[in-house]
Design an enzyme around this catalytic site. Structure first.
Site, PDB file in Angstrom:
ATOM      1  N   HIS A  28      36.689  41.985  38.755  1.00 47.16           N
ATOM      2  CA  HIS A  28      35.820  43.076  38.683  1.00 47.16           C
ATOM      3  C   HIS A  28      36.441  44.478  38.374  1.00 47.16           C
ATOM      4  O   HIS A  28      37.715  44.223  38.207  1.00 47.16           O
ATOM      5  CB  HIS A  28      35.085  43.040  40.121  1.00 47.16           C
ATOM      6  CG  HIS A  28      36.067  43.269  41.250  1.00 47.16           C
ATOM      7  ND1 HIS A  28      36.783  44.250  41.692  1.00 47.16           N
ATOM      8  CD2 HIS A  28      36.330  42.092  42.177  1.00 47.16           C
ATOM      9  CE1 HIS A  28      37.892  43.836  42.497  1.00 47.16           C
ATOM     10  NE2 HIS A  28      37.397  42.682  43.014  1.00 47.16           N
ATOM     11  N   GLU A  29      35.371  45.567  38.666  1.00 50.99           N
ATOM     12  CA  GLU A  29      36.255  46.735  38.229  1.00 50.99           C
ATOM     13  C   GLU A  29      37.629  47.296  38.963  1.00 50.99           C
ATOM     14  O   GLU A  29      38.404  47.835  38.395  1.00 50.99           O
ATOM     15  CB  GLU A  29      35.427  47.755  38.272  1.00 50.99           C
ATOM     16  CG  GLU A  29      34.231  48.118  37.048  1.00 50.99           C
ATOM     17  CD  GLU A  29      35.129  48.410  35.813  1.00 50.99           C
ATOM     18  OE1 GLU A  29      35.947  49.565  35.982  1.00 50.99           O
ATOM     19  OE2 GLU A  29      34.846  47.856  34.748  1.00 50.99           O
ATOM     20  N   GLY A  30      37.455  46.772  40.058  1.00 53.41           N
ATOM     21  CA  GLY A  30      38.943  46.750  41.006  1.00 53.41           C
ATOM     22  C   GLY A  30      40.083  46.327  40.274  1.00 53.41           C
ATOM     23  O   GLY A  30      41.112  46.839  40.050  1.00 53.41           O
ATOM     24  N   HIS A  31      39.831  44.977  39.801  1.00 53.76           N
ATOM     25  CA  HIS A  31      40.932  44.511  39.194  1.00 53.76           C
ATOM     26  C   HIS A  31      41.391  45.253  37.828  1.00 53.76           C
ATOM     27  O   HIS A  31      42.640  45.367  37.512  1.00 53.76           O
ATOM     28  CB  HIS A  31      40.703  43.078  38.664  1.00 53.76           C
ATOM     29  CG  HIS A  31      40.216  41.870  39.831  1.00 53.76           C
ATOM     30  ND1 HIS A  31      39.241  41.553  40.043  1.00 53.76           N
ATOM     31  CD2 HIS A  31      41.206  41.408  40.639  1.00 53.76           C
ATOM     32  CE1 HIS A  31      39.357  40.690  41.294  1.00 53.76           C
ATOM     33  NE2 HIS A  31      40.556  40.540  41.733  1.00 53.76           N
ATOM     34  N   GLY A  47      46.319  45.933  44.944  1.00 53.29           N
ATOM     35  CA  GLY A  47      45.264  46.939  45.172  1.00 53.29           C
ATOM     36  C   GLY A  47      45.520  47.457  46.890  1.00 53.29           C
ATOM     37  O   GLY A  47      45.841  46.594  47.550  1.00 53.29           O
ATOM     38  N   GLN A 104      48.599  43.589  52.556  1.00 53.14           N
ATOM     39  CA  GLN A 104      49.512  42.910  51.491  1.00 53.14           C
ATOM     40  C   GLN A 104      50.488  43.741  50.796  1.00 53.14           C
ATOM     41  O   GLN A 104      51.528  43.194  50.500  1.00 53.14           O
ATOM     42  CB  GLN A 104      48.323  42.301  50.609  1.00 53.14           C
ATOM     43  CG  GLN A 104      48.953  41.435  49.438  1.00 53.14           C
ATOM     44  CD  GLN A 104      47.752  40.879  48.374  1.00 53.14           C
ATOM     45  OE1 GLN A 104      47.712  39.785  48.895  1.00 53.14           O
ATOM     46  NE2 GLN A 104      47.245  41.459  47.400  1.00 53.14           N
ATOM     47  N   MET A 113      34.740  46.808  46.167  1.00 54.83           N
ATOM     48  CA  MET A 113      34.802  45.779  45.249  1.00 54.83           C
ATOM     49  C   MET A 113      35.477  44.716  45.578  1.00 54.83           C
ATOM     50  O   MET A 113      36.596  44.966  46.088  1.00 54.83           O
ATOM     51  CB  MET A 113      34.923  46.122  43.822  1.00 54.83           C
ATOM     52  CG  MET A 113      33.891  47.236  43.234  1.00 54.83           C
ATOM     53  SD  MET A 113      34.438  47.354  41.486  1.00 54.83           S
ATOM     54  CE  MET A 113      33.027  48.732  41.211  1.00 54.83           C
TER      55      MET A 113
HETATM   56  P1  AMP Z   1      42.456  39.239  44.535  1.00 51.32           P
HETATM   57  O1  AMP Z   1      42.040  38.538  43.164  1.00 51.32           O
HETATM   58  O2  AMP Z   1      41.282  39.494  45.352  1.00 51.32           O
HETATM   59  O3  AMP Z   1      43.728  38.401  44.943  1.00 51.32           O
HETATM   60  O4  AMP Z   1      43.047  40.536  43.941  1.00 51.32           O
HETATM   61  C1  AMP Z   1      43.805  40.795  43.259  1.00 51.32           C
HETATM   62  C2  AMP Z   1      44.354  42.155  43.362  1.00 51.32           C
HETATM   63  O5  AMP Z   1      43.349  43.066  42.930  1.00 51.32           O
HETATM   64  C3  AMP Z   1      45.019  42.581  44.747  1.00 51.32           C
HETATM   65  O6  AMP Z   1      46.071  43.441  44.562  1.00 51.32           O
HETATM   66  C4  AMP Z   1      43.898  43.363  45.354  1.00 51.32           C
HETATM   67  O7  AMP Z   1      44.266  44.151  46.412  1.00 51.32           O
HETATM   68  C5  AMP Z   1      43.428  44.154  43.957  1.00 51.32           C
HETATM   69  N1  AMP Z   1      41.894  44.449  44.275  1.00 51.32           N
HETATM   70  C6  AMP Z   1      40.938  43.550  44.605  1.00 51.32           C
HETATM   71  N2  AMP Z   1      39.806  44.423  44.834  1.00 51.32           N
HETATM   72  C7  AMP Z   1      40.127  45.709  44.482  1.00 51.32           C
HETATM   73  C8  AMP Z   1      39.541  47.157  44.781  1.00 51.32           C
HETATM   74  N3  AMP Z   1      38.008  46.850  45.162  1.00 51.32           N
HETATM   75  N4  AMP Z   1      40.141  48.020  44.507  1.00 51.32           N
HETATM   76  C9  AMP Z   1      41.502  47.884  44.173  1.00 51.32           C
HETATM   77  N5  AMP Z   1      42.088  46.779  44.059  1.00 51.32           N
HETATM   78  C10 AMP Z   1      41.471  45.706  44.383  1.00 51.32           C
END
Ligand code: AMP
Length: 278
Positions: free
Chosen positions: A31-34, A144, A150, A181
């Protein structure tokens, strides 16, 4: 964009990348966060590697792993569009070969909050991230701030194991109504999606109180508890007002605090946080 699965293919592709190389570790369903992590990585590094691996050892509940959303083809299209150089999608057998028995375990910083509520979670995270670091050999790694503990655990591990890697934390990307997100948000039904804004509302209320002079940790935790409790679909896993340097709960905020929440909305567990600064 190169896509690889095996370690041999990864090593070969890695040799062709111009340095500095950045890594963005993910579990996919992007998503946009990634993508904000990928964009931050593109700004700082010449080559960007994204890993997609739903790491089974960091899930402490079988059902959570089973319902974790996946869509690799969509992820690849998004990453291609961002100009990513290399995507590594290892299989479970690549990351955990038969007979696997070597783990990375971080100490005190991994014990409270997520560590307490999800036993073994950070052992899985630290192990897989150290394997990603060893295999990809990046100079910079992007995580993130959404997963604040983490970031702290990875920074500690990077120092302790002498990985020559800079760890960069990227701000939380949010939906318009403030919900952080998350890949897990797709598991919310429409009613739960509406209710989920309560995490952000609780954090904002604590920030307003803090900006108004409130420095008592209990008062801020109570304020957040009242707001969450007023939402019938929400149940509290934890609520914290902690020292950002060691994640220990604060009685009084002297300089900075990390306020963080883990809340179940129906069956979906959501987390969010905010830094309170002077
Ligand atoms: P995940 O796929 O949930 O393991 O996330 C992969 C990376 O993306 C991790 O470092 C998360 O902290 C980061 N991340 C997930 N959601 C967000 C978000 N909303 N804003 C910023 N970083 C994010």
């Amino acid at each position: 964009m190169i896509r690889v699965e095996s370690l041999n293919d990864l090593w070969q592709a890695r040799e062709s990348l111009d340095e500095p190389v950045a890594i963005v570790p993910t579990m996919g369903f992007l998503h946009e966060g990634h993508l904000s992590l990928v964009r931050a990585a593109k700004k700082r590094a010449t080559s960007v590697v994204v890993s997609i691996f739903v790491n089974p050892t960091q899930f402490n509940q079988e059902t959570d792993l089973e319902v974790y959303p996946r869509d690799v083809e969509r992820d690849l299209a998004l990453l291609e569009n961002e100009g990513v150089d290399l995507v590594w999608i290892p299989t479970n057998e690549v990351m955990y070969p038969p007979g696997f028995q070597t783990w990375v375990e971080v100490g005190e910083i991994a014990n409270p909050l997520e560590g307490e509520k999800r036993p073994g979670h950070f052992k899985g995270v630290a192990t897989v991230v150290s394997k990603l670091f060893t295999a990809v050999q990046p100079q910079i790694a992007f995580f993130g701030q959404k997963d604040a503990q983490q970031v702290a655990v990875i920074k500690q591990m990077t120092r302790d194991l002498n990985f020559p890697i800079e760890i960069v934390a990227v701000p939380i990307a949010r939906e318009n109504d403030g919900l952080a997100m998350s890949s897990r948000n797709v598991n919310l039904n429409p009613e739960e999606r509406d209710a989920s804004v309560v995490l952000y509302q609780a954090l904002q209320a604590a920030k307003i109180a803090y900006d108004g002079g409130e420095r008592n940790g209990d008062a801020l935790r109570l304020l957040m508890k009242e707001i969450i409790s007023a939402q019938p679909l929400a149940s509290i896993d934890y609520m914290s007002c902690a020292d950002p340097s060691n994640l220990q709960e604060l009685e009084v905020i002297a300089s900075e605090a990390l306020i963080s929440l883990a809340i179940y909305i129906g069956k979906t567990r959501l987390i969010d946080n905010l830094i309170l600064e002077k």
